[in-house]
Design an enzyme around this catalytic site. Sequence first.
Site, PDB file in Angstrom:
ATOM      1  N   GLY A  20       0.830  -1.213   0.000  1.00  0.00           N
ATOM      2  CA  GLY A  20       0.000   0.000   0.000  1.00  0.00           C
ATOM      3  C   GLY A  20       0.860   1.257   0.000  1.00  0.00           C
ATOM      4  N   SER A 116      -7.242   0.397  13.632  1.00  0.00           N
ATOM      5  CA  SER A 116      -7.650   1.792  13.733  1.00  0.00           C
ATOM      6  C   SER A 116      -8.481   1.928  15.000  1.00  0.00           C
ATOM      7  CB  SER A 116      -8.509   2.153  12.518  1.00  0.00           C
ATOM      8  OG  SER A 116      -9.341   3.246  12.826  1.00  0.00           O
ATOM      9  N   TYR A 145     -15.874  -2.026   8.036  1.00  0.00           N
ATOM     10  CA  TYR A 145     -14.429  -1.831   8.119  1.00  0.00           C
ATOM     11  C   TYR A 145     -13.910  -2.412   9.439  1.00  0.00           C
ATOM     12  CZ  TYR A 145     -10.070   0.897   8.371  1.00  0.00           C
ATOM     13  OH  TYR A 145      -8.762   1.306   8.479  1.00  0.00           O
ATOM     14  N   PRO A 172      -3.747   2.969  15.112  1.00  0.00           N
ATOM     15  CA  PRO A 172      -3.651   4.427  15.017  1.00  0.00           C
ATOM     16  C   PRO A 172      -5.003   5.106  15.186  1.00  0.00           C
ATOM     17  CG  PRO A 172      -3.138   3.388  12.898  1.00  0.00           C
ATOM     18  CD  PRO A 172      -3.576   2.310  13.827  1.00  0.00           C
ATOM     19  N   LYS A 196     -13.307  22.033   1.587  1.00  0.00           N
ATOM     20  CA  LYS A 196     -14.501  22.889   1.609  1.00  0.00           C
ATOM     21  C   LYS A 196     -14.158  24.322   2.031  1.00  0.00           C
ATOM     22  CE  LYS A 196     -17.235  19.527   3.659  1.00  0.00           C
ATOM     23  NZ  LYS A 196     -18.488  19.020   4.259  1.00  0.00           N
ATOM     24  N   TRP A 211     -20.433  18.527   8.569  1.00  0.00           N
ATOM     25  CA  TRP A 211     -21.456  17.512   8.833  1.00  0.00           C
ATOM     26  C   TRP A 211     -21.694  17.325  10.331  1.00  0.00           C
ATOM     27  CZ3 TRP A 211     -19.327  13.039   5.287  1.00  0.00           C
ATOM     28  CH2 TRP A 211     -19.436  13.453   3.956  1.00  0.00           C
TER      29      TRP A 211
HETATM   30  P1  GDP Z   1     -14.956   8.880  11.802  1.00  0.00           P
HETATM   31  O1  GDP Z   1     -13.939   9.312  12.817  1.00  0.00           O
HETATM   32  O2  GDP Z   1     -14.919   7.423  11.496  1.00  0.00           O
HETATM   33  O3  GDP Z   1     -16.338   9.355  12.186  1.00  0.00           O
HETATM   34  O4  GDP Z   1     -14.506   9.550  10.428  1.00  0.00           O
HETATM   35  P2  GDP Z   1     -14.636  10.958   9.685  1.00  0.00           P
HETATM   36  O5  GDP Z   1     -13.277  11.558   9.617  1.00  0.00           O
HETATM   37  O6  GDP Z   1     -15.313  10.714   8.379  1.00  0.00           O
HETATM   38  O7  GDP Z   1     -15.600  11.884  10.560  1.00  0.00           O
HETATM   39  C1  GDP Z   1     -15.231  12.432  11.793  1.00  0.00           C
HETATM   40  C2  GDP Z   1     -16.313  13.394  12.289  1.00  0.00           C
HETATM   41  O8  GDP Z   1     -16.267  14.577  11.492  1.00  0.00           O
HETATM   42  C3  GDP Z   1     -17.758  12.878  12.221  1.00  0.00           C
HETATM   43  O9  GDP Z   1     -18.447  13.334  13.379  1.00  0.00           O
HETATM   44  C4  GDP Z   1     -18.295  13.590  10.977  1.00  0.00           C
HETATM   45  O10 GDP Z   1     -19.694  13.755  10.989  1.00  0.00           O
HETATM   46  C5  GDP Z   1     -17.599  14.939  11.099  1.00  0.00           C
HETATM   47  N1  GDP Z   1     -17.542  15.722   9.846  1.00  0.00           N
HETATM   48  C6  GDP Z   1     -17.895  17.016   9.719  1.00  0.00           C
HETATM   49  N2  GDP Z   1     -17.782  17.422   8.447  1.00  0.00           N
HETATM   50  C7  GDP Z   1     -17.318  16.358   7.738  1.00  0.00           C
HETATM   51  C8  GDP Z   1     -17.001  16.165   6.369  1.00  0.00           C
HETATM   52  O11 GDP Z   1     -17.135  17.048   5.529  1.00  0.00           O
HETATM   53  N3  GDP Z   1     -16.534  14.927   6.014  1.00  0.00           N
HETATM   54  C9  GDP Z   1     -16.372  13.933   6.944  1.00  0.00           C
HETATM   55  N4  GDP Z   1     -15.895  12.751   6.540  1.00  0.00           N
HETATM   56  N5  GDP Z   1     -16.692  14.084   8.241  1.00  0.00           N
HETATM   57  C10 GDP Z   1     -17.163  15.279   8.640  1.00  0.00           C
END
Ligand code: GDP
Length: 329
Positions: A20, A116, A145, A172, A196, A211
């Site tokens: 990888g 993870s 996953y 990690p 963004k 989000w």
């Molecule tokens: P997680 O740690 O497995 O939940 O992985 P993520 O990195 O995808 O998301 C981490 C947190 O960031 C979650 O609470 C998401 O809802 C929040 N979040 C806010 N904005 C975003 C976005 O634009 N993309 C992602 N992936 N997560 C977001």
Amino acid sequence: MTAMPERPFNLDGSRVFVAGHRGMVGAAVARRLGREGCEILTAGRNELDLRRQDAVEAWLQRARPDVVVLAAATVGGILANDSRPAEFLYDNLAIETAVVHGAHLAGVKKLLFLGSTCIYPRLAPQPMKEEHLLTGPLEPTNQWYAVAKIAGLKLCEAYRRQYGCDFISAMPTNLYGPGDTYDARASHVIPALILKAHRAKLARADSFEVWGTGAPKREFLHVDDLADALVHLLVHYSAEETVNIGTGEEVSIKQLAELVAKTVGFAGSVAFDATKPDGSPRKLADCAKLARLGWRSGIDLKSGLKSAYDWFLAHSEKAGPLREGGLTS
Ligand code: GDP
């Protein structure tokens, strides 16, 4: 008790296969190993499909690595994980079984597998200790996953127990850094917010979308820190139980969004989209064991975000494809 081998593993002169190597994690590991006296072996995707048992076994028999770092995985953020369950489960299970079994057959002396912290139970006590694995239900958005990665950890344990292989695993926390995947829908939160915020700055928009509620807390580890910790474990660790790798610091998603806005130079506000999932409320790794083994994180979030944004600017929006590697979910 933290198990340390009687003698450190000697990487000097060894042949190390980084599976990888095009992903964020594999590339960072290869960069870090460049400072050791070892030979780095890689196999491109067109040369070797890591999900194919026979092909992987044949490749390993030919290449005869002494060490394998298994940094290949199908990864993605909360929405990618939730919407592509078959790929997240199948690809990861297939890669693990092919590489771990193949490494055993080829007489690999040391293998390092990556889990993870998102595979701990959704409501694990915080900070999460290694022993909390499999003590409660998983977070539904990344269960596919997680099940695959838990199987990978168990494979390493099983091959150690039955065949005496020196196969170890590390856990990690959420990762970021150079080589990350930039895709507003499929990325993890840091690259998604960098993208963004950057676009909002260029468009002179009032806000960018974040989000969920902003309330969840996460711990973020720069991938160069991770690579350094992994090399440390290769040399100094040899036991069944996995080892957490993190910084010990956590931030809320709201704080993170503000920090990203500042890093990018976006002066507007953040707009929360509560129709999107929050995922786990908190994921902080207890890194006491790693500290006892003699390693601590050296890259703080502020400077780490700056290096991630610099990489993003240098590579514009052409960051690598989602399925190429990198880690965490
Ligand atoms: P997680 O740690 O497995 O939940 O992985 P993520 O990195 O995808 O998301 C981490 C947190 O960031 C979650 O609470 C998401 O809802 C929040 N979040 C806010 N904005 C975003 C976005 O634009 N993309 C992602 N992936 N997560 C977001």
